[in-house]
Scaffold this motif. Structure first.
Motif, short mmCIF file in Angstrom:
data_model
loop_
_atom_site.label_atom_id
_atom_site.label_comp_id
_atom_site.label_asym_id
_atom_site.label_seq_id
_atom_site.Cartn_x
_atom_site.Cartn_y
_atom_site.Cartn_z
N VAL A 161 25.97 39.17 37.01
CA VAL A 161 27.39 39.47 37.09
C VAL A 161 27.97 39.77 35.71
CG1 VAL A 161 28.09 37.05 36.92
CG2 VAL A 161 29.58 38.67 38.03
N GLN B 251 30.77 42.49 34.34
CA GLN B 251 31.97 42.06 33.63
C GLN B 251 32.04 42.72 32.27
OE1 GLN B 251 34.33 40.68 34.93
NE2 GLN B 251 33.38 40.00 36.82
N LEU C 225 37.24 46.43 38.71
CA LEU C 225 35.79 46.19 38.68
C LEU C 225 35.52 44.70 38.48
CD1 LEU C 225 32.91 47.10 38.63
CD2 LEU C 225 33.12 47.57 36.20
N SER C 226 36.30 44.13 37.59
CA SER C 226 36.12 42.71 37.35
C SER C 226 36.35 41.92 38.64
CB SER C 226 37.12 42.29 36.27
OG SER C 226 36.94 40.97 35.92
N PHE C 227 37.42 42.25 39.33
CA PHE C 227 37.74 41.55 40.58
C PHE C 227 36.61 41.69 41.59
CE2 PHE C 227 42.39 41.37 39.71
CZ PHE C 227 42.52 40.02 39.98
N VAL C 228 36.12 42.92 41.73
CA VAL C 228 35.09 43.13 42.76
C VAL C 228 33.85 42.32 42.43
CG1 VAL C 228 33.54 44.84 43.69
CG2 VAL C 228 35.95 45.37 43.46
N ALA C 229 33.48 42.32 41.15
CA ALA C 229 32.27 41.59 40.79
C ALA C 229 32.45 40.08 40.96
CB ALA C 229 31.90 41.91 39.34
N TRP C 230 33.61 39.58 40.54
CA TRP C 230 33.85 38.15 40.72
C TRP C 230 33.89 37.82 42.20
CZ3 TRP C 230 32.77 35.80 36.60
CH2 TRP C 230 33.28 36.13 35.34
N SER C 231 34.51 38.71 42.95
CA SER C 231 34.64 38.48 44.38
C SER C 231 33.27 38.33 45.03
CB SER C 231 35.41 39.64 44.98
OG SER C 231 35.46 39.54 46.36
N ARG C 232 32.36 39.20 44.60
CA ARG C 232 31.00 39.12 45.12
C ARG C 232 30.34 37.82 44.68
NH1 ARG C 232 26.91 38.40 46.66
NH2 ARG C 232 25.18 39.69 47.39
N LEU C 233 30.61 37.44 43.44
CA LEU C 233 30.00 36.23 42.90
C LEU C 233 30.47 34.99 43.65
CD1 LEU C 233 28.25 34.98 40.62
CD2 LEU C 233 30.37 34.61 39.39
N TRP C 234 31.77 34.95 43.95
CA TRP C 234 32.32 33.76 44.62
C TRP C 234 32.24 33.87 46.12
CZ3 TRP C 234 32.55 29.91 41.57
CH2 TRP C 234 32.93 30.06 40.23
N ASP C 235 31.72 34.99 46.59
CA ASP C 235 31.62 35.20 48.03
C ASP C 235 32.97 34.95 48.72
OD1 ASP C 235 30.79 35.73 50.54
OD2 ASP C 235 29.74 33.83 50.85
N GLY D 95 39.20 38.80 45.98
CA GLY D 95 39.15 39.78 44.92
C GLY D 95 39.28 41.19 45.45
#
Lengths: 508, 557, 101, 385, 165
Positions: free
Chosen positions: C5, C9, C45-55, C59
């Motif tokens: 991730v 970021q 982009l940051s949101f999407v990646a974090w969103s994926r990370l936190w499931d 995001g």
């Protein structure tokens, strides 16, 4: 998929404003086509008056609803996933916002007609912006905060440029827009980092999960604060304010200086109380410096201004500094002081901008301070209102401005004594010294009005009925709040930090 | 609520502003319903009426005042902002009584004196004068510190406008300077006030702004303010400095006096008269009422400084006055000198010094007010104030010359006139406390005689050199009334000061008792050390001949 | 998902920085405006990646909102620019800036 | 790589690019001739064989390729060259999500006749379509020509405006079928619903009465969303900028609009793009509104079931596939024909009329359509429960 | 495969951004660079299971926003370096330096984050899930977004509409 558990009553005032915003363009069109069902068309000025009264009506309904809600238990719209919190503080700030915008709307009819920018979109935009502000102060979730912030800002961008024939208005709008969006961008990225570090957008949960050692979270919080700092125009993020206030139509400047600032402060309060509790110690020095700089720069720069609106802009920067002091203290006394100050500040600033607006007749604006010369001879009412507002802004006893400052400094001293912190005391000392500096430019305005001979030329316009009413209300409120602030205490005591805790259980 | 007997002090305070309200309402009603305005003359007459009424009420206060009682009298108190311990709380005692009466006296006199002088914007003039009166009365009578602060700053605004609108050519500069100096000083005091307020709350458990406790409750005065062992900003020393700064600017004490000549010279006659007569007294009043009782230790510790500055002010003011070309400026600098006397009298901290200072405050108000009004009369005729423009006026204006002479003598402190009693008491008290200071101050008396008499000689005696002065008319009937009114109290105080000293006596004794008590409290708190202990407990050489025997006996108890 | 991730970021941070710098150094209003869009996109982009990370879908919803906001901002911003240019053409093109920037 | 996927992709692109697009030149001419009472497209021949003008496409291609490619002075060379491609490629690849047949299994293999069966199917089309705008917008600008510029401006404004109407007008379909996936919509359209069912609900006939079940209609999009059909068609045609929405090209006013400075195969590519889009539009309309690949009243299962009786399951699947694909292309041709009819029968809108139609008629109507659809869906759900 | 795609798209995104900011000659080029960046970002979104958002990204940013930019640039013929701010070199330099410093710091921190990706349900990021979230948990922001768009339309109209008469 189950239907969410909604509480529509909680957002009733918001709904009223939203519906008003949606209907206002229709009313505009309708008024433009009265020829079809009236024997003669409604003139533009009349249409403007009708629009302004309708807007005022909508806002008054919302205001009454907010008053009703002020004493009630906190509510939220979607109980499964609270995005907003309609508690005492929200109600209070909503009331401030609604009063400010209501007065602006009421005064707008003649103002727009005088400037020949009498277009119905103004009122729709005003209502939309008000909705944004109300949401902003209510939001307990970063997403809601962002959307509310934008809903507030975007209409104001356009309103700043509402004088399309005026290059200064255009530039003002453009500058406000660029700076505002830039700030939103920064705030947004900060939000993204906070979300990344905590995995949530809810302010309460962010506060609960705050890891003080996480650099990502700290940088995110910093960016979020910088974004908000742009909006409330603290030094060093204030440089747009004078230009924008100067160029925008005067009443819009008034709106920017008052309700917009109130709303942004409301958001700041929420963020601090709910999310940033764990980093108070880290933020303290930064905020301390920022508050001192904001006060001082605002006051010093205001001294050298020749344009009334510009001067008021710097004055509003200075007041931001005082308000920051209240936030810095952070106790309940401090917060209620900030709330009170916001109310007082709204009245006095709006009154000052209102007087300038009355004089702002297209083609012969009287925006320079020197243009006010001799106003006491020709228009004693305007001069009196302006004087009262200036005296109040300067913080002289007997006015709302003094009570506001008194509340703030009392919170500071109380906390200083309680924690034996001399840095807080210095803040109070610097604050009062700044008040002394501010006398120089605040008193110059009554000086010019009362003690200088007017320049030859046409007499300034008389204020219209509604404008006069608005100014009278502002002046009266400034004095009443200065002499009898205790009635307001009834509302203030409802502002209870503890209420926020009850929401914690409601959020998932 | 509006009962004259019950709420006498409120009537005193609010009658002027109520008058304003009535006049404004009439004006508005006239405009709206009859589309005509009240005339300037009716405003003036009505204003005069309210001023006289105010004076009458203040006399009534004196009449109802019990001279034996050293505490507060005619107290009124009601809740105002209870959350913050802010009450509407007024009362009068021997310290403020004569200041109130003097204030009530000066307003109608100045209004009458400026009857023709102020010809433009009369309504605003009346408005501001009456507002000013409310502010001044309120500040003298407030016993709640918040209320005091409110009135204290509120009276600046009318004065700001009075100087700025009707003043001389440099009025804008002068008025702004006046305002900012005085306000800046007092703003720091606000912080100090808040500190004490919270110290008080810490010690007694509830928020309270009442200066003297009411109905058995504690007041701000009961706060134990440490001298050491606390953060520096909570100690008496610093708090005294903060309060002292605010009051010293107002007095004005020597290095802070620079606003005064500007303001006095540029102000219109009534402005100067009120400014010199009343506003300056707030500085000294503040010291005796607040700074000294609240921080007695610091007051004693710093009395050397105050003596130094006071003597410096006396001599400096006198010397500078000597070289002035402008009569008004001369009188202005003489104020600096005279108030230096008042300051050293206060900080002698004995009965004579304090009483002398109190009396001298009243004296200065009357005699300097009279001087300014008299100067205004000649200014109205000639529109110049340079001493060199005049000479031999006694020939064309004998009546005027006579009254001016009386005022001059009063200012110098000639026996039989009011100035003498005050200065004598002050020097007496100071000599007991600090002999060298008294010696140095005495030179001020001499110097003042020099510059005042020299000025008088140059203006009134000698040949009538300037042709413009030849046709000057002597005083009109109205002006004579003014002059007589001003002269009467000078003689009264000079000949029979006991009627003034008696009510002061009890209050000053009470004040000294309070200070001693507080000194003892501090001492027990600190473990036996108090600067106040060095003060002579009972002052030798009480001047009982000035006082009726029964009163002194009672005061001594 | 072999790219950690942090890499996503980093790309987001780089884009954000380029946007900020562009906003600060460029003098062309349109480009400044586009830089702001770039900043918003970096956040996305940051949101999407974090969103994926936190499931968590938060995001992505946020990104949706950002796009709404971006569209609204562009509409209003461009309208402001149009109005400014129109005016400047008709009034005086030499007057580069009345208000101090 | 999946062989089936490659095969599917190749098949559909071959059909679109090599068959339909060239044929469109012929169809266009023939159609116009037909409508203008001419013979049309009958000159080109190979050895004297004109083959009702079918040689013309070949001649056109040869002509386009061999013509001189002019790049005007002051043009931006790279963009000028890229623009035709930017216009044509997105049009072509948007066919990837349109299913031209159902899913079949024979001899253990299993495949569905759509290149990419995406969850967000139609969004893909819109997204790709929005990129196509760049081709037109930049073409005029890159060729440094006033006419081209004007055409570009008109084109971009028109495309932006109709994108809104396009998106909103098709929302009803998603609401009805509950999915954005094109195959879901295709399968959904194979259902039928009983036209007289309401009689039972009202209690006028006893439940279970046979003849009520006989009167059914297929649940095609056009049946469920008649208004949506027309609006979507109009919006798509406007996006395609063909007459009557050809103001960006407007020969009589701005000569040829954004591709005025193009010649040779680049010019041809712009035309290719238009024709491909015609086919894509036809495909979309078929898939969304005309029941897709299926025969009316006969679902895939039924068809395979019937065919399995004589042919066995494997062959039945194959046959069903052939039938379905044929049905799809028949419908597709019908939709192309509809567009041609419209193109040749309607006069060109004025520019303001175009905008008026988009913003003041299509958009409000489609919003109303959504509202009505939503209410009806709620009502039907209510009745069903 | 995935790494290759990531590198391609991120380089395209950053390169596009740099191109956008760095192109001084012509605003149109800047806009085109921006499109490149947007499209690359959309692809990155899709790589992160955010298909819906990725598609919307293309539609909204590439399809509408940048086209609108181009439209305005062309309409007003702003292709040269028109207008701009009075130079405040020092302030700007400080701002740039600060931005770069913070970003470098942040970037180095972010680059080191190597948390494992969780398994997500196949529903994750689909239109359906997003739609469900929008209409339940995020109902209020969603509705407000509607008002926001309305306000933006009115605002744009108020600014750009020609005066009647």
């Amino acid at each position: 998929m189950t239907a969410p558990d909604l509480d529509l009553g909680a957002v009733a005032p918001l709904c009223v404003v939203a519906v008003g915003a949606a209907l206002m363009p229709l009313l505009d069109v309708l008024l433009g086509r009265t020829k079809t069902f009236l024997s003669r068309p409604v003139t533009a000025a009349w249409a403007g008056t009708v629009m302004s009264l309708a807007t005022t009506g909508v806002l008054s309904i919302a205001l009454v609803m907010c008053f009703d809600a002020a004493g009630a238990a906190p509510r939220t719209f979607n109980r499964d996933h609270p995005m907003i919190l309609m508690d005492g503080m929200t109600s209070f700030l909503n009331i401030v916002i609604l009063i400010g915008s209501l007065l602006t709307a009421l005064a707008s009819g003649k103002f727009l007609a005088d400037l020949a920018i009498n277009r119905g979109e103004y009122y729709a935009l005003l209502l939309a912006a008000v909705l944004g502000m109300m949401l902003l102060v209510a939001s307990t979730n970063l997403m809601m905060l962002f959307v509310g912030l934008e809903l507030m800002s975007i209409p104001i961008y356009a309103m700043a440029g509402f004088r399309r024939d005026s290059l200064r208005s255009n530039e003002s709008a453009l500058k406000y827009f660029l700076v505002g969006s830039f700030a939103s961008g920064i705030l947004l990225y900060g939000t993204a980092l906070i979300y990344g570090a905590t995995g949530t957008l809810s302010l309460l949960e962010i506060g609960a999960r705050f890891d003080v050692d996480d650099p990502v979270l700290l940088i995110g919080s910093g960016l979020l604060l910088v974004g908000l700092a742009f909006k409330i125009a603290t030094v060093p993020f204030h440089q747009w304010a004078p230009d924008v206030y100067e160029g925008a139509p005067t009443l819009v400047s008034g709106l920017m200086a008052t309700t917009v600032k109130v709303a942004a402060f409301g958001a700041l309060l929420r963020v601090f109380q709910m999310a940033f509790g764990p980093i108070d110690d880290l933020l303290y020095p930064a905020l301390w410096v920022m508050a001192v700089l904001t006060m001082t720069v605002g006051n010093v720069m205001a001294i050298i201004q020749q344009n009334t609106k510009r001067m008021l802009a710097y004055s509003s920067v200075a007041h931001t500094g005082y308000l920051l002091v209240g936030i810095l203290v952070g106790t309940q006394v401090g917060i209620s002081a900030v709330l009170f100050y916001l109310l007082a500040y709204t009245f006095m600033t709006l009154g000052a901008f209102g007087v300038v607006a009355v004089l702002a007749h297209a083609g012969r604006e009287r925006e320079r301070i020197a243009d006010l010369a001799g106003l006491a001879n020709s228009r004693i009412f305007l001069a009196a209102v302006m004087t009262i507002c200036m005296v109040s802004l300067a913080g002289i006893p007997g006015t709302a401005g003094f009570m506001g400052k008194f509340y703030i400094f009392r919170a500071v001293v109380e906390q200083a004594i309680a924690t034996e912190s001399s840095s807080l005391l210095w803040l109070a000392v610097i604050g009062v010294l700044n008040s002394a500096i501010s006398l120089v430019y605040y008193l110059r305005v009554p000086m010019v009005m009362f003690m200088r001979e007017p320049e030859p030329g046409p007499e300034p316009d008389r204020s219209g009925t509604f404008e006069g009413l608005v100014l009278a209300v502002c002046a009266a409120a400034v004095i009443l709040l200065g002499i009898w602030p205790e009635d307001l205490n009834l509302i203030l005591t409802r502002v209870d930090v503890l209420h926020w805790a009850s929401v914690a259980s409601a959020s998932p | 609520m509006f009962d004259l007997q019950e709420n006498l002090l409120s009537w005193v305070i609010f009658l002027p502003i109520a008058g304003i309200g009535i006049l404004l309402a009439l004006e508005a009603a006239g405009r709206i319903f009859m589309s005509r305005r009240l005339s300037d003359r009716s405003w003036r007459v009505a204003g005069m009426g309210f001023a006289l009424g105010n004076f009458g009420l203040s006399l009534m206060v004196w009449q109802r005042f019990d001279p034996i009682d050293g505490g507060l009298q005619l107290v009124e108190r009601s809740a105002w902002i209870p959350d913050l311990g802010i009450q509407y709380y007024v009362g009068v005692d021997g310290i403020s009584l004569f200041l109130v009466v003097m204030t009530g006296f000066l307003l109608p006199v100045t209004l009458l004196a400026s009857w023709t002088d102020i010809a433009s914007r009369v309504k605003q003039y009346v408005f501001f004068m009456l507002c000013l009166q409310t502010g001044m009365m309120g500040a003298f009578l407030s016993m709640n510190l918040f209320l005091f602060y409110l009135f204290w700053e509120l009276m600046l605004i009318p004065m700001y406008f009075i100087i700025g609108i009707w003043g001389g050519p440099r009025r804008l500069y002068a008025t702004l300077k006046f305002f900012i100096y005085t306000m800046a000083g007092s703003l720091l005091m606000l912080v100090g006030l808040l500190v004490i307020y919270y110290l008080n709350a810490q010690q007694f458990g509830f928020l309270n702004f009442d200066y003297i406790g009411y109905g058995g409750a504690s007041g701000i005065i009961d706060t134990l303010i440490p001298t050491a062992g606390a953060p520096w900003w909570q100690t008496q020393f610093w708090l005294f400095l903060v309060f002292g700064l605010a009051f010293a600017v107002k007095v004005p004490m020597f290095p802070f006096h620079t606003w005064l000549p500007d303001a006095h010279v540029e102000a219109p006659t009534p402005g100067s008269a009120i400014l010199a007569g009343v506003l300056l007294k707030f500085g000294t009043y503040g010291f005796i009422r607040f700074a000294m009782p609240l921080f007695p230790e610091a007051a004693v510790e710093l009395s050397g400084l105050v003596f130094g500055l006071g003597v410096a002010g006396i001599i400096y003011g006198a010397l500078v006055a000597m070289i002035q070309q402008d009569i008004k400026k001369l009188v202005a600098y003489s104020s600096v000198s005279h108030l230096g006397f008042v300051m050293i009298g206060l900080f002698a901290m004995n009965l004579q010094g304090l009483e002398g200072a109190l009396l001298q405050m009243v004296n200065h108000g009357i005699s300097t007010g009279a001087l300014f009004i008299l100067i205004g009369m000649i200014y109205e005729r000639r529109h110049v104030r340079e001493i060199s423009e005049f000479g031999g006026l006694a020939k064309v204006m004998p009546v005027f010359a006579t009254f001016f002479l009386i005022a001059t003598f009063s200012s110098i402190g000639l026996p039989m006139l009011n100035g003498f009693v005050g200065e004598f008491l002050i020097l007496l008290g100071t000599f007991a406390a600090a002999p060298w200071v008294a010696v140095l101050a005495t030179t001020g008396v001499i110097l003042s005689a020099v510059y005042m008499l020299w000025m008088y000689r140059r203006v009134f005696f000698g040949p009538l050199t300037n042709e413009a002065n030849r046709g000057l008319l002597d005083l009109s009937a109205r002006e004579k009334i003014v002059a007589v009114a001003l002269t009467l109290p000078m003689f009264w105080i000079g000949i029979y000061p006991a009627s003034f000293l008696r009510p002061m006596d009890a209050a000053v004794s009470e004040l000294m008792r309070t200070m001693e008590q507080r000194g003892a409290d501090i001492a027990s708190h600190n473990g036996g050390q108090s600067a106040l202990a060095s003060l002579p407990a009972e002052t030798p050489g009480r001047v009982s001949w000035l006082r009726e025997p029964d009163a002194s006996a009672e005061a001594a108890e | 998902m072999e790219i950690p991730v942090g890499h996503y970021q980093f790309v987001a941070a780089a884009l954000f920085m380029i946007g900020v710098v562009g906003m600060l150094v460029r003098r062309n209003v349109i480009v400044m405006f586009m830089s702001i869009e770039l900043m918003l996109n970096a956040a996305n982009l940051s949101f999407v990646a974090w969103s994926r990370l936190w499931d968590s879908i938060d995001g992505q919803i946020f990104v949706f909102m950002v796009m709404v906001v971006a569209a609204a901002e562009v509409a209003v911003g461009l309208a402001i620019i149009i109005s400014l240019i129109r005016n400047r053409d008709s009034v005086n093109i030499e007057e580069a800036s009345l208000l101090k920037w | 790589m999946d062989v089936a996927l490659v095969a599917k992709t190749l098949f559909i692109f071959a059909v679109i690019m090599l068959v339909f697009a060239p044929l469109m030149t012929w169809v266009e001419r023939k159609q116009s001739a037909l409508m203008q009472d001419r013979i049309g497209a009958n000159r080109a021949d190979i050895f004297g064989i004109t083959a009702i003008g079918l040689i013309h496409p070949v001649a056109d291609v040869i002509k386009m390729i061999t013509k001189e490619d002019v790049i005007p002075a002051g043009a931006h060379r790279l963009l000028h060259t890229l623009c035709p491609l930017i216009a044509a490629v997105p049009a072509a690849i948007s066919f990837a999500v349109i299913p031209y047949g159902g899913s079949y299994s024979a001899w253990g293999a299993h495949w569905s006749l759509v290149v990419a069966d995406l969850d967000y199917g139609l969004l893909y089309v819109f997204a790709i379509g929005s990129i196509a705008a760049y081709g037109t917008v930049l073409a005029g600008w890159a060729s440094n020509s006033n006419w081209g510029m004007l055409g570009s401006l008109r084109a971009s404004a028109q495309m932006l405006s109709y994108e809104v109407a396009m998106g909103v007008s098709v929302l009803g379909i998603f609401m009805v079928f509950g999915s954005l996936r094109m195959t879901d919509i295709g399968v959904g359209q194979q259902e039928t619903f009983r036209l007289l069912g309401f009689l039972e609900h009202l209690g006028w006939v006893a439940p279970g009465t046979r003849w009520v079940d006989w009167v059914t209609i297929p649940a095609w999009g056009i049946v469920l969303q008649p208004l949506g059909f027309f609006m979507f068609l109009a919006a798509l045609m406007a996006e395609n900028k063909r007459p009557p929405f050809d103001t960006p090209e407007g020969e009589s006013e701005i000569v040829a609009g954004y591709f005025i400075e193009y010649s040779g195969m680049k010019f041809g590519l712009f035309f290719m793009a238009e024709w491909i889009e015609v086919v894509v539009i036809a495909g979309l309309m078929t898939a969304l509104f005309l029941g897709g690949w299926s025969l009316p009243w006969i679902s895939d299962q039924e068809l395979i079931g019937w065919l399995s009786v004589p042919f066995g399951p494997n062959l039945a699947n194959l046959l069903a596939m052939v039938v379905n694909v044929s049905v799809f292309f028949v419908k597709l041709c019908f939709m192309i024909w509809v567009q041609q009819i419209l193109r040749w029968s309607l006069p060109r809108f004025r520019y303001d009329q175009v905008m008026h139609l988009g913003w003041k008629i299509l958009l409000p109507l489609s919003l109303v359509n959504i509202l009505v659809t939503a209410i009806l869906i709620l009502l039907v759900d209510e009745l069903a429960s | 495969m995935e790494s290759i795609l990531f590198w391609v798209f991120s380089i395209a995104a950053i390169g596009g951004a740099l191109g956008m900011v760095g192109t001084l000659r012509n605003t149109v080029y800047s806009a085109l660079w921006l499109v490149v960046s947007m499209l690359a970002l959309a692809c990155l979104f899709i790589m992160l299971n955010a298909q819906f958002v990725g598609l919307i990204q293309i539609m909204v940013y590439a399809g509408a926003i940048v086209v609108l930019f181009l439209f305005v640039v062309m309409l007003l013929n702003l292709t040269g370096g028109v207008m701009g701010a009075e130079e405040q070199p020092l302030l700007k330099f400080v701002g740039v330096a600060l931005a770069v410093a913070v970003s470098l710091q942040l970037g180095s921190i972010l680059l080191r984050i190597e948390l494992p990706w969780p398994e997500v349900s196949p529903e994750y990021g689909t239109t359906a899930e997003i739609g469900r979230a929008l209409y339940t948990d995020y109902l209020l922001p969603f509705e407000v977004a509607g008002v926001l768009l309305l306000a933006a339309i009115v605002a744009a109209l108020a600014m750009a509409k020609r005066e009647r008469g």
